[in-house]
Structures are given as structure tokens and as C-alpha cells.
Design a protein around this motif. Structure first.
Motif, PDB file in Angstrom:
ATOM      1  N   UNK A   1       0.843  -1.202   0.000  1.00 47.90           N
ATOM      2  CA  UNK A   1       0.000   0.000   0.000  1.00 47.90           C
ATOM      3  C   UNK A   1       0.872   1.243   0.000  1.00 47.90           C
ATOM      4  N   UNK A   2       0.327   2.324  -0.596  1.00 49.95           N
ATOM      5  CA  UNK A   2       0.997   3.619  -0.579  1.00 49.95           C
ATOM      6  C   UNK A   2       0.868   4.248   0.806  1.00 49.95           C
ATOM      7  N   UNK A   3       1.865   5.020   1.200  1.00 49.05           N
ATOM      8  CA  UNK A   3       1.775   5.805   2.426  1.00 49.05           C
ATOM      9  C   UNK A   3       2.565   7.089   2.229  1.00 49.05           C
ATOM     10  N   UNK A   4       2.337   8.038   3.095  1.00 47.05           N
ATOM     11  CA  UNK A   4       3.129   9.265   3.136  1.00 47.05           C
ATOM     12  C   UNK A   4       3.002   9.847   4.534  1.00 47.05           C
ATOM     13  N   UNK A   5       3.696  10.938   4.809  1.00 49.95           N
ATOM     14  CA  UNK A   5       3.568  11.571   6.120  1.00 49.95           C
ATOM     15  C   UNK A   5       2.141  12.034   6.362  1.00 49.95           C
ATOM     16  N   UNK A   6       1.469  12.420   5.295  1.00 50.20           N
ATOM     17  CA  UNK A   6       0.087  12.897   5.416  1.00 50.20           C
ATOM     18  C   UNK A   6      -0.923  11.752   5.347  1.00 50.20           C
ATOM     19  N   UNK A   7      -0.543  10.655   4.735  1.00 48.87           N
ATOM     20  CA  UNK A   7      -1.483   9.559   4.494  1.00 48.87           C
ATOM     21  C   UNK A   7      -1.031   8.293   5.212  1.00 48.87           C
ATOM     22  N   UNK A   8      -1.666   8.022   6.333  1.00 48.31           N
ATOM     23  CA  UNK A   8      -1.413   6.771   7.050  1.00 48.31           C
ATOM     24  C   UNK A   8      -2.207   5.649   6.375  1.00 48.31           C
ATOM     25  N   UNK A   9      -1.912   4.422   6.771  1.00 44.63           N
ATOM     26  CA  UNK A   9      -2.625   3.254   6.243  1.00 44.63           C
ATOM     27  C   UNK A   9      -3.585   2.719   7.298  1.00 44.63           C
ATOM     28  N   UNK A  10      -4.541   1.906   6.848  1.00 45.40           N
ATOM     29  CA  UNK A  10      -5.480   1.275   7.770  1.00 45.40           C
ATOM     30  C   UNK A  10      -5.879  -0.077   7.196  1.00 45.40           C
TER      31      UNK A  10
ATOM     32  N   UNK B   1      -3.457  -4.791  14.527  1.00 45.24           N
ATOM     33  CA  UNK B   1      -4.485  -5.566  15.222  1.00 45.24           C
ATOM     34  C   UNK B   1      -5.359  -4.687  16.107  1.00 45.24           C
ATOM     35  N   UNK B   2      -4.827  -3.564  16.558  1.00 45.55           N
ATOM     36  CA  UNK B   2      -5.590  -2.666  17.427  1.00 45.55           C
ATOM     37  C   UNK B   2      -6.510  -1.741  16.639  1.00 45.55           C
ATOM     38  N   UNK B   3      -6.493  -1.893  15.305  1.00 41.82           N
ATOM     39  CA  UNK B   3      -7.396  -1.100  14.468  1.00 41.82           C
ATOM     40  C   UNK B   3      -6.991   0.347  14.310  1.00 41.82           C
ATOM     41  N   UNK B   4      -5.733   0.649  14.630  1.00 43.73           N
ATOM     42  CA  UNK B   4      -5.255   2.024  14.498  1.00 43.73           C
ATOM     43  C   UNK B   4      -4.783   2.298  13.066  1.00 43.73           C
ATOM     44  N   UNK B   5      -4.679   3.585  12.721  1.00 44.17           N
ATOM     45  CA  UNK B   5      -3.949   3.928  11.505  1.00 44.17           C
ATOM     46  C   UNK B   5      -2.471   3.669  11.777  1.00 44.17           C
ATOM     47  N   UNK B   6      -1.723   3.335  10.728  1.00 48.70           N
ATOM     48  CA  UNK B   6      -0.324   2.955  10.947  1.00 48.70           C
ATOM     49  C   UNK B   6       0.535   3.401   9.778  1.00 48.70           C
ATOM     50  N   UNK B   7       1.859   3.290   9.971  1.00 48.35           N
ATOM     51  CA  UNK B   7       2.790   3.689   8.926  1.00 48.35           C
ATOM     52  C   UNK B   7       3.655   2.502   8.501  1.00 48.35           C
ATOM     53  N   UNK B   8       4.723   2.791   7.765  1.00 49.07           N
ATOM     54  CA  UNK B   8       5.557   1.747   7.181  1.00 49.07           C
ATOM     55  C   UNK B   8       6.327   0.926   8.215  1.00 49.07           C
ATOM     56  N   UNK B   9       6.365   1.411   9.472  1.00 49.83           N
ATOM     57  CA  UNK B   9       7.119   0.688  10.494  1.00 49.83           C
ATOM     58  C   UNK B   9       6.485  -0.642  10.878  1.00 49.83           C
ATOM     59  N   UNK B  10       5.286  -0.917  10.378  1.00 52.32           N
ATOM     60  CA  UNK B  10       4.723  -2.269  10.565  1.00 52.32           C
ATOM     61  C   UNK B  10       5.636  -3.304   9.918  1.00 52.32           C
ATOM     62  N   UNK B  11       6.313  -2.922   8.837  1.00 57.44           N
ATOM     63  CA  UNK B  11       7.236  -3.842   8.162  1.00 57.44           C
ATOM     64  C   UNK B  11       8.459  -4.143   9.038  1.00 57.44           C
ATOM     65  N   UNK B  12       8.905  -3.145   9.787  1.00 58.61           N
ATOM     66  CA  UNK B  12      10.081  -3.335  10.648  1.00 58.61           C
ATOM     67  C   UNK B  12       9.741  -4.288  11.792  1.00 58.61           C
ATOM     68  N   UNK B  13       8.544  -4.156  12.341  1.00 56.40           N
ATOM     69  CA  UNK B  13       8.096  -5.108  13.373  1.00 56.40           C
ATOM     70  C   UNK B  13       8.174  -6.534  12.830  1.00 56.40           C
ATOM     71  N   UNK B  14       7.636  -6.754  11.647  1.00 62.42           N
ATOM     72  CA  UNK B  14       7.628  -8.097  11.049  1.00 62.42           C
ATOM     73  C   UNK B  14       9.050  -8.614  10.855  1.00 62.42           C
ATOM     74  N   UNK B  15       9.956  -7.734  10.452  1.00 63.24           N
ATOM     75  CA  UNK B  15      11.362  -8.135  10.291  1.00 63.24           C
ATOM     76  C   UNK B  15      11.985  -8.492  11.635  1.00 63.24           C
ATOM     77  N   UNK B  16      11.589  -7.779  12.691  1.00 61.03           N
ATOM     78  CA  UNK B  16      12.075  -8.102  14.021  1.00 61.03           C
ATOM     79  C   UNK B  16      11.641  -9.497  14.457  1.00 61.03           C
ATOM     80  N   UNK B  17      10.407  -9.850  14.132  1.00 65.70           N
ATOM     81  CA  UNK B  17       9.916 -11.202  14.432  1.00 65.70           C
ATOM     82  C   UNK B  17      10.750 -12.233  13.691  1.00 65.70           C
ATOM     83  N   UNK B  18      11.054 -11.961  12.427  1.00 64.58           N
ATOM     84  CA  UNK B  18      11.857 -12.892  11.626  1.00 64.58           C
ATOM     85  C   UNK B  18      13.266 -13.031  12.206  1.00 64.58           C
TER      86      UNK B  18
END
Length: 266
Positions: free
Chosen positions: A152-161, A175-192
Motif C-alpha cells: 500500500x501507498x503511504x506518506x507523512x500525510x497519508x497513514x494506512x489502515x 491488530x488494534x485497528x489504528x492507523x499505521x505507517x511503514x514501520x509495521x514492516x520493521x516489526x515483522x522483520x524483528x519477528x523474523x
């Protein structure tokens, strides 16, 4: 035939949406993989959107040494055909199942994965489904990030959901239903990274609900019996990648300049 330029060979994979064949370019004799998806069986609009996303984002992000390269795609009312780089049969998931990784091995994989993500994030694209199953290797063993169906596209003005991702790897803010940014990818990498180092995920449960509850709590632990031989520098990076607060979580660029990464896990 994928197109008149490519000739199909044997089937090498089969997924929920279609079949993957080895193919070769009749003009150059180069070998590729050809993914053929039957669109007529797609009744879910989300599935249809995912399949249309993949070639779009892969084309935008190519070429990059650690992103699966797309060479050609065609689409009609019934079939979507994508010609991509041919990779080894074993994904990172298959490799993790077989063995745990040393710190240098883990660092080598992580720097390639984060380099791919840094490229994506710099172009305003979040992958949103980072997991070992989507991480491939070419014939030389070079990491290739694939499967951009949830991107998905994101920017400083446009969060994802929206709820996307896979149990074990999905970030808590999703999972908490919040808007989020690209750092969701970093979390996943941390799990890996955690998984590569000790062979189990940091947050787990008996079913998806329990896994999600553990992820949302975000209680990161380093059991002594598992982490006895893991360096303090590796654990420091894990804390910064698996930080529950996205504003304090590392970016891809920060991961790349962490001492553990710069030292090659030594």
C-alpha cells in the motif's frame, strides 16, 4: 504459453490463486518463472485487488538487487500472467524450519531484507505482509523479497489502515485497528530476526486469537535457555525493531546503521 515470447515448461509450484511454471524466453533462452492466475475463480474483491497490486508494485520497485524482479505481465478478463525471476525452491521459511541461524548468517539475511524495505519505504510503499514465506533466494543465494499483494501507498500525510498481515508477524497497531505507517514492516522483520536466532517466534499461542493477544501485549522476552549465546547487540536491535510504540520503533534506515548490522553480526 504465457505470451508468444515465452514458452512454458514444467509446473514448479501451485498456490491458492494459480500455478507457477518454469518458462524460457524464446528470443534469448533465458529461464524465468511464469505465474498464471485464473481470475474467474476469484469471488472475493480483496483477493482480486491483491493480485492486481502485485505486478503494479513490483514494476515500480524493480530493479533492486533484493526485490523479486518482474519482466512481463499481461491480463485479460480471465487470466493474469506474470513473468518473474526464477528463484530456488526453498524460501526463508523452509530454511528456518530446518535450522537456526548464526548471528552472522542472520545479519546477512537481515541487511538484504531491510535494504529491500528501505528502497520500498523511500518510494512510499509499505509491503504489509513480511514473513519468511515471502522471502526467496536466487540461484546465487541472494535474497529476493516477493509477494506485494498486500502492499500500500503511504506518506507523512497519508497513514494506512485495515487488517492485513499474518499471525506471528503482524504488528500490534494493525491488530488494534489504528492507523499505521511503514514501520509495521520493521516489526515483522524483528519477528523474523528473533525466529532465525532462536527458532521460535517472540509472540505465540495455540491459535490465531491467542497469537494476536500476545502480539498486542507486545511483552518481548529473551529466555535465558534460548538466548544464552545471543549477543547483547543482537538483543538491542530486537528491542528497537519490536518496540510496541511505532514512534520509537526503528526505521529501515536506522536498522541498517545499527552496530550489529554494521559488524555483520560479529
Amino acid at each position: 504459453m504465457c505470451t508468444t515470447q515465452y514458452e512454458l515448461c514444467e509446473e514448479i509450484g501451485r498456490g491458492r490463486f494459480g500455478t507457477v511454471f518454469r518458462c524460457f524466453d524464446i528470443t534469448t533462452n533465458e529461464i524465468y518463472a511464469c505465474k498464471i492466475i485464473n481470475k474467474t475463480v476469484l469471488t472475493d474483491s480483496t483477493d482480486r485487488q491483491c493480485l492486481q497490486n502485485e505486478p503494479k508494485y513490483m514494476t515500480l520497485l524493480s530493479p533492486h538487487p533484493n526485490i523479486l524482479q518482474i519482466y512481463h505481465f499481461t491480463e485479460n478478463d480471465d487470466v493474469l500472467t506474470i513473468v518473474i525471476q526464477l528463484c530456488q525452491t526453498l524460501t526463508l521459511f523452509d530454511k528456518i524450519v530446518k535450522t537456526t541461524f548464526s548471528e552472522p548468517q542472520s545479519a546477512s539475511i537481515m541487511v538484504q531484507l531491510i535494504s529491500a524495505l528501505n528502497h520500498c519505504h523511500n518510494l512510499g510503499v509499505a509491503h504489509r505482509d513480511i514473513k519468511p514465506d515471502n522471502i526467496f533466494f536466487d540461484s546465487m543465494g541472494i535474497l529476493k523479497l516477493g509477494d506485494f499483494g498486500s502492499a500500500e501507498w503511504f506518506s507523512e500525510e497519508k497513514k494506512m489502515s485495515g487488517i492485513v498481515g499474518t499471525p506471528y508477524y503482524v504488528a500490534p497497531e494493525i491488530l488494534m485497528g489504528k492507523e499505521y505507517d511503514e514501520k509495521v514492516d520493521i516489526w515483522s522483520c524483528g519477528v523474523i530476526l528473533y525466529l532465525m536466532l532462536v527458532g521460535i517466534p517472540p509472540f505465540y499461542g495455540d491459535d490465531a486469537v491467542q497469537i494476536f493477544e500476545a502480539v498486542v501485549k507486545g511483552n518481548l522476552r529473551f529466555p535465558t535457555r534460548l538466548f544464552r549465546s545471543v549477543s547483547s547487540s543482537a538483543k538491542d536491535l530486537l528491542r528497537k525493531m519490536l518496540c510496541k510504540d511505532p514512534s520509537r520503533r526503528f526505521s529501515a534506515q536506522q536498522v541498517l546503521i545499527h552496530p550489529w548490522i554494521l559488524s555483520g553480526g560479529n
